[in-house]
Design a protein around this motif. Sequence first.
Motif, PDB file in Angstrom:
ATOM      1  N   VAL A 175     -39.025 -39.185  58.484  1.00  0.00           N
ATOM      2  CA  VAL A 175     -37.985 -40.160  58.263  1.00  0.00           C
ATOM      3  C   VAL A 175     -36.933 -39.729  59.278  1.00  0.00           C
ATOM      4  O   VAL A 175     -36.396 -40.695  60.086  1.00  0.00           O
ATOM      5  N   MET A 176     -36.507 -38.540  59.467  1.00  0.00           N
ATOM      6  CA  MET A 176     -35.551 -38.116  60.440  1.00  0.00           C
ATOM      7  C   MET A 176     -36.137 -38.407  61.885  1.00  0.00           C
ATOM      8  O   MET A 176     -35.333 -39.000  62.571  1.00  0.00           O
ATOM      9  N   GLU A 177     -37.467 -38.101  62.328  1.00  0.00           N
ATOM     10  CA  GLU A 177     -38.017 -38.421  63.506  1.00  0.00           C
ATOM     11  C   GLU A 177     -37.968 -39.948  63.521  1.00  0.00           C
ATOM     12  O   GLU A 177     -37.687 -40.332  64.848  1.00  0.00           O
TER      13      GLU A 177
ATOM     14  N   GLY B 208     -28.974 -33.321  55.472  1.00  0.00           N
ATOM     15  CA  GLY B 208     -28.238 -33.640  54.248  1.00  0.00           C
ATOM     16  C   GLY B 208     -27.376 -32.296  53.578  1.00  0.00           C
ATOM     17  O   GLY B 208     -26.956 -32.428  52.472  1.00  0.00           O
ATOM     18  N   GLY B 209     -27.523 -31.264  54.320  1.00  0.00           N
ATOM     19  CA  GLY B 209     -27.099 -30.025  53.570  1.00  0.00           C
ATOM     20  C   GLY B 209     -25.410 -29.867  53.916  1.00  0.00           C
ATOM     21  O   GLY B 209     -24.809 -30.533  54.647  1.00  0.00           O
ATOM     22  N   ALA B 210     -24.667 -29.092  52.797  1.00  0.00           N
ATOM     23  CA  ALA B 210     -23.336 -28.883  53.081  1.00  0.00           C
ATOM     24  C   ALA B 210     -23.140 -27.666  53.688  1.00  0.00           C
ATOM     25  O   ALA B 210     -21.832 -27.460  54.013  1.00  0.00           O
TER      26      ALA B 210
ATOM     27  N   ASP C  60     -38.894 -24.799  63.187  1.00  0.00           N
ATOM     28  CA  ASP C  60     -40.035 -25.744  62.690  1.00  0.00           C
ATOM     29  C   ASP C  60     -39.514 -27.155  63.325  1.00  0.00           C
ATOM     30  O   ASP C  60     -40.745 -27.901  63.867  1.00  0.00           O
ATOM     31  N   GLU C  61     -38.508 -27.505  63.083  1.00  0.00           N
ATOM     32  CA  GLU C  61     -38.127 -28.860  63.436  1.00  0.00           C
ATOM     33  C   GLU C  61     -37.874 -29.003  64.959  1.00  0.00           C
ATOM     34  O   GLU C  61     -38.657 -30.109  65.652  1.00  0.00           O
ATOM     35  N   PHE C  62     -37.701 -28.222  65.674  1.00  0.00           N
ATOM     36  CA  PHE C  62     -37.654 -27.997  67.179  1.00  0.00           C
ATOM     37  C   PHE C  62     -39.048 -28.138  67.662  1.00  0.00           C
ATOM     38  O   PHE C  62     -39.381 -29.166  68.439  1.00  0.00           O
TER      39      PHE C  62
ATOM     40  N   VAL D 291     -29.536 -34.264  64.070  1.00  0.00           N
ATOM     41  CA  VAL D 291     -29.100 -32.937  64.551  1.00  0.00           C
ATOM     42  C   VAL D 291     -29.866 -31.737  63.345  1.00  0.00           C
ATOM     43  O   VAL D 291     -29.954 -32.041  62.505  1.00  0.00           O
ATOM     44  N   TYR D 292     -30.546 -30.761  64.236  1.00  0.00           N
ATOM     45  CA  TYR D 292     -31.187 -29.888  63.346  1.00  0.00           C
ATOM     46  C   TYR D 292     -30.330 -28.351  63.447  1.00  0.00           C
ATOM     47  O   TYR D 292     -29.669 -28.243  64.617  1.00  0.00           O
ATOM     48  N   GLY D 293     -30.184 -27.817  62.489  1.00  0.00           N
ATOM     49  CA  GLY D 293     -29.368 -26.537  62.507  1.00  0.00           C
ATOM     50  C   GLY D 293     -29.276 -25.741  60.906  1.00  0.00           C
ATOM     51  O   GLY D 293     -29.779 -26.145  60.072  1.00  0.00           O
ATOM     52  N   ALA D 294     -28.877 -24.620  61.149  1.00  0.00           N
ATOM     53  CA  ALA D 294     -28.831 -23.603  59.936  1.00  0.00           C
ATOM     54  C   ALA D 294     -28.346 -24.051  58.695  1.00  0.00           C
ATOM     55  O   ALA D 294     -27.103 -24.730  58.681  1.00  0.00           O
ATOM     56  N   ALA D 295     -29.083 -23.572  57.487  1.00  0.00           N
ATOM     57  CA  ALA D 295     -28.507 -24.105  56.418  1.00  0.00           C
ATOM     58  C   ALA D 295     -27.451 -22.755  55.718  1.00  0.00           C
ATOM     59  O   ALA D 295     -26.580 -22.833  55.111  1.00  0.00           O
ATOM     60  N   SER D 296     -27.773 -21.605  56.390  1.00  0.00           N
ATOM     61  CA  SER D 296     -27.125 -20.125  56.138  1.00  0.00           C
ATOM     62  C   SER D 296     -25.523 -20.216  56.585  1.00  0.00           C
ATOM     63  O   SER D 296     -25.320 -20.958  57.653  1.00  0.00           O
TER      64      SER D 296
ATOM     65  N   ILE E 199     -35.622 -20.496  60.736  1.00  0.00           N
ATOM     66  CA  ILE E 199     -37.128 -20.732  60.383  1.00  0.00           C
ATOM     67  C   ILE E 199     -37.043 -22.549  60.305  1.00  0.00           C
ATOM     68  O   ILE E 199     -38.029 -23.081  60.962  1.00  0.00           O
ATOM     69  N   GLY E 200     -36.379 -23.045  59.598  1.00  0.00           N
ATOM     70  CA  GLY E 200     -36.418 -24.432  59.282  1.00  0.00           C
ATOM     71  C   GLY E 200     -36.138 -25.187  60.489  1.00  0.00           C
ATOM     72  O   GLY E 200     -36.580 -26.094  60.998  1.00  0.00           O
ATOM     73  N   THR E 201     -35.095 -24.791  61.197  1.00  0.00           N
ATOM     74  CA  THR E 201     -34.629 -25.289  62.535  1.00  0.00           C
ATOM     75  C   THR E 201     -35.807 -25.419  63.637  1.00  0.00           C
ATOM     76  O   THR E 201     -35.987 -26.196  64.349  1.00  0.00           O
TER      77      THR E 201
ATOM     78  N   PHE F  24     -36.515 -32.418  45.339  1.00  0.00           N
ATOM     79  CA  PHE F  24     -36.391 -31.188  44.818  1.00  0.00           C
ATOM     80  C   PHE F  24     -35.410 -30.306  45.261  1.00  0.00           C
ATOM     81  O   PHE F  24     -34.783 -29.346  44.780  1.00  0.00           O
ATOM     82  N   MET F  25     -34.628 -30.677  46.212  1.00  0.00           N
ATOM     83  CA  MET F  25     -33.732 -29.895  47.025  1.00  0.00           C
ATOM     84  C   MET F  25     -32.393 -29.537  46.188  1.00  0.00           C
ATOM     85  O   MET F  25     -31.811 -28.689  46.303  1.00  0.00           O
ATOM     86  N   ASP F  26     -32.102 -30.658  45.260  1.00  0.00           N
ATOM     87  CA  ASP F  26     -31.079 -30.586  44.549  1.00  0.00           C
ATOM     88  C   ASP F  26     -30.969 -29.208  43.695  1.00  0.00           C
ATOM     89  O   ASP F  26     -29.906 -28.788  43.128  1.00  0.00           O
TER      90      ASP F  26
HETATM   91  P1  AMP Z   1     -32.929 -23.187  58.758  1.00  0.00           P
HETATM   92  O1  AMP Z   1     -32.650 -23.341  60.038  1.00  0.00           O
HETATM   93  O2  AMP Z   1     -34.082 -22.198  58.284  1.00  0.00           O
HETATM   94  O3  AMP Z   1     -31.635 -22.644  57.998  1.00  0.00           O
HETATM   95  O4  AMP Z   1     -33.129 -24.607  58.232  1.00  0.00           O
HETATM   96  C1  AMP Z   1     -32.418 -25.708  58.292  1.00  0.00           C
HETATM   97  C2  AMP Z   1     -33.307 -26.705  58.794  1.00  0.00           C
HETATM   98  O5  AMP Z   1     -34.170 -27.017  57.887  1.00  0.00           O
HETATM   99  C3  AMP Z   1     -32.395 -27.926  58.802  1.00  0.00           C
HETATM  100  O6  AMP Z   1     -32.306 -28.731  60.067  1.00  0.00           O
HETATM  101  C4  AMP Z   1     -32.925 -28.803  57.722  1.00  0.00           C
HETATM  102  O7  AMP Z   1     -33.403 -30.049  58.217  1.00  0.00           O
HETATM  103  C5  AMP Z   1     -34.002 -28.014  56.964  1.00  0.00           C
HETATM  104  N1  AMP Z   1     -33.663 -27.253  55.730  1.00  0.00           N
HETATM  105  C6  AMP Z   1     -34.303 -26.142  55.547  1.00  0.00           C
HETATM  106  N2  AMP Z   1     -33.515 -25.621  54.229  1.00  0.00           N
HETATM  107  C7  AMP Z   1     -32.551 -26.659  54.075  1.00  0.00           C
HETATM  108  C8  AMP Z   1     -31.907 -26.679  53.187  1.00  0.00           C
HETATM  109  N3  AMP Z   1     -31.571 -25.780  52.118  1.00  0.00           N
HETATM  110  N4  AMP Z   1     -30.936 -27.719  52.836  1.00  0.00           N
HETATM  111  C9  AMP Z   1     -30.961 -28.609  53.575  1.00  0.00           C
HETATM  112  N5  AMP Z   1     -32.007 -28.666  54.926  1.00  0.00           N
HETATM  113  C10 AMP Z   1     -32.779 -27.658  54.991  1.00  0.00           C
END
Ligand code: AMP
Length: 187
Positions: free
Chosen positions: A95-97, A42-44, A114-116, A8-13, A110-112, A69-71
């Motif tokens: 690893v996720m893929e 792995g984000g909360a 990118d993953e999509f 599952v990909y999705g926002a950190a915000s 943007i992160g999501t 580095f994320m910690d």
């Molecule tokens: P975004 O959509 O820009 O919020 O990025 C979230 C996606 O990118 C998630 O699916 C994560 O796999 C990865 N990612 C980007 N930033 C983070 C973060 N700060 N913590 C955990 N995952 C992140």
Amino acid sequence: MGKMTICVYGAASNKIDSVFITETEKLGEEIARRHHQIIYGGGASGVMGACARGAAREGGTVIGVVPNFMDEFEIINNNCTEIIRTETMSERKDVMEDHADAFIIAPGGIGTFDEFFQILTLAELGRKNAPIVIYNTDGYYDDMIVFMKKCTEKGFIRERALSLFRVCTTAEEAIDAIEEMKAQNNL
Ligand code: AMP
């Protein structure tokens, strides 16, 4: 239907409307209820955290993949069943893929994106054959899908690429779609 590992990909915000949080909690719950497991960033926080919370509520297995580095600047979800550590972001995507049998793209930034687009590119090139579902809460991805159709009309995207993913609005529909695609295509 055998147990799948669903990425599952999705926002950190967290600065998003609460509908995105509650609907993604439902997604996590539904995945766990159907006895599939989750792998994710792995984000909360945000949509990511919501999915993990929902799954945990239903006793599901949640694997977080976190670069070391994320910690420093991100709260990692300590309630994950398992945490896999990586050095870099690209290693983490790999690893996720590699672990995933299917992919759900929940609302994100943007992160999501990118993953999509990475997983869609791999699917188009036949490097990864797995169900891909866009979880389109509140029509979040409508404009992106319109844009992708326009790109197809203009010849920049192949028709076939648009058939490699499905767009769903409820958790039940999303998991039904994944199970169906898996069964139909022997993915
Ligand atoms: P975004 O959509 O820009 O919020 O990025 C979230 C996606 O990118 C998630 O699916 C994560 O796999 C990865 N990612 C980007 N930033 C983070 C973060 N700060 N913590 C955990 N995952 C992140």
